[in-house]
Design a protein around this motif. Structure first.
Motif, short mmCIF file in Angstrom:
data_model
loop_
_atom_site.label_atom_id
_atom_site.label_comp_id
_atom_site.label_asym_id
_atom_site.label_seq_id
_atom_site.Cartn_x
_atom_site.Cartn_y
_atom_site.Cartn_z
N VAL A 196 5.27 38.33 13.73
CA VAL A 196 3.70 38.54 13.49
C VAL A 196 3.60 39.63 12.34
N ASN B 8 -2.10 40.01 10.22
CA ASN B 8 -3.09 39.32 10.58
C ASN B 8 -3.26 38.85 12.22
N HIS C 279 -0.77 36.81 13.47
CA HIS C 279 -0.34 35.43 13.66
C HIS C 279 1.08 35.45 13.02
N ASN D 24 3.76 34.81 10.45
CA ASN D 24 3.73 35.25 9.07
C ASN D 24 4.10 33.77 8.53
N HIS E 68 7.14 30.56 9.34
CA HIS E 68 6.87 29.13 9.58
C HIS E 68 8.19 28.52 8.91
N TYR F 107 -0.23 24.66 6.50
CA TYR F 107 -0.66 25.55 7.54
C TYR F 107 -1.80 25.13 8.18
N GLU G 257 -3.16 28.72 13.67
CA GLU G 257 -2.41 30.11 14.02
C GLU G 257 -1.50 29.68 15.41
N ARG H 284 0.41 32.86 17.70
CA ARG H 284 0.07 34.13 17.92
C ARG H 284 1.00 34.85 19.10
N ASN I 248 2.71 24.21 18.46
CA ASN I 248 2.17 25.53 19.18
C ASN I 248 2.02 24.70 20.49
N ALA J 192 1.03 23.62 14.32
CA ALA J 192 0.76 25.02 13.72
C ALA J 192 1.01 24.82 12.16
N SER J 193 2.03 24.03 11.82
CA SER J 193 2.27 23.71 10.47
C SER J 193 3.22 22.46 10.48
#
Length: 169
Positions: free
Chosen positions: A26, A29, A31, A33, A37, A75, A78, A80, A107, A114-115
């Protein structure tokens, strides 16, 4: 650029990798980084290829393996601290030497993509460092996976900026 597939669609693909967002992943921010990812997509890629038979033992024996040529990362949502993640792969196309695939970081805690990491990768001889054709056995495995992935009935969510070039005569 098309939209990423839904999480429901992606669950039709086997998870190559699962993990949880831990504190070391994390950023400020709050979340996951961006570098993590990509690292998770990369780690899952090794598992995806091993599931297709490209194990460390086979790589050492055959002296060839995939080298990534291009990536396109998107991206989308998020991830988290404490959330559960899975990575799933879809093979999009292949030539005698190259693959086009997409890796999806899902997620599972929030049911969001998420990505995505879209990849063009090339089979390379590890001794000569030159491109080589897939063996007949490898081609059969790749073709079976490609057929299964094409039969899914949903759009892969491609960026439109990557693809495979036709073989040169």
């Amino acid at each position: 650029m098309s939209r990423a597939p839904s999480v429901t669609d992606l669950r039709a693909l086997p998870a190559s990798y699962t993990t949880e967002v831990t504190a070391d992943l994390v950023d400020a921010n709050g979340h996951l980084n961006v570098r993590h990812h990509v690292a998770l997509h990369d780690e899952a890629g090794w598992a995806f290829f091993a599931d297709l038979g490209f194990t460390p033992e086979r790589i050492e024996e055959g002296r060839h393996n995939f080298f990534d040529l291009e990536h396109h990362v998107r991206y989308l949502a998020e991830a988290r601290l404490g959330e559960r993640l899975s990575v799933r792969h879809r093979l999009v196309a292949r030539t005698s030497k190259a693959l086009h695939l997409v890796s999806y970081l899902v997620n599972d805690s929030t049911d969001a993509v998420a990505s995505t990491l879209e990849v063009v990768t090339l089979m390379v001889d590890l001794d000569t460092r030159r491109p080589v054709d897939h063996t007949a056995e490898e081609a059969a495995v790749l073709d079976a996976r490609l057929a299964a992935d094409r039969a899914l009935g949903w759009d892969a969510g491609l960026s439109g900026v990557l693809g495979l070039r036709p073989a040169r005569p």
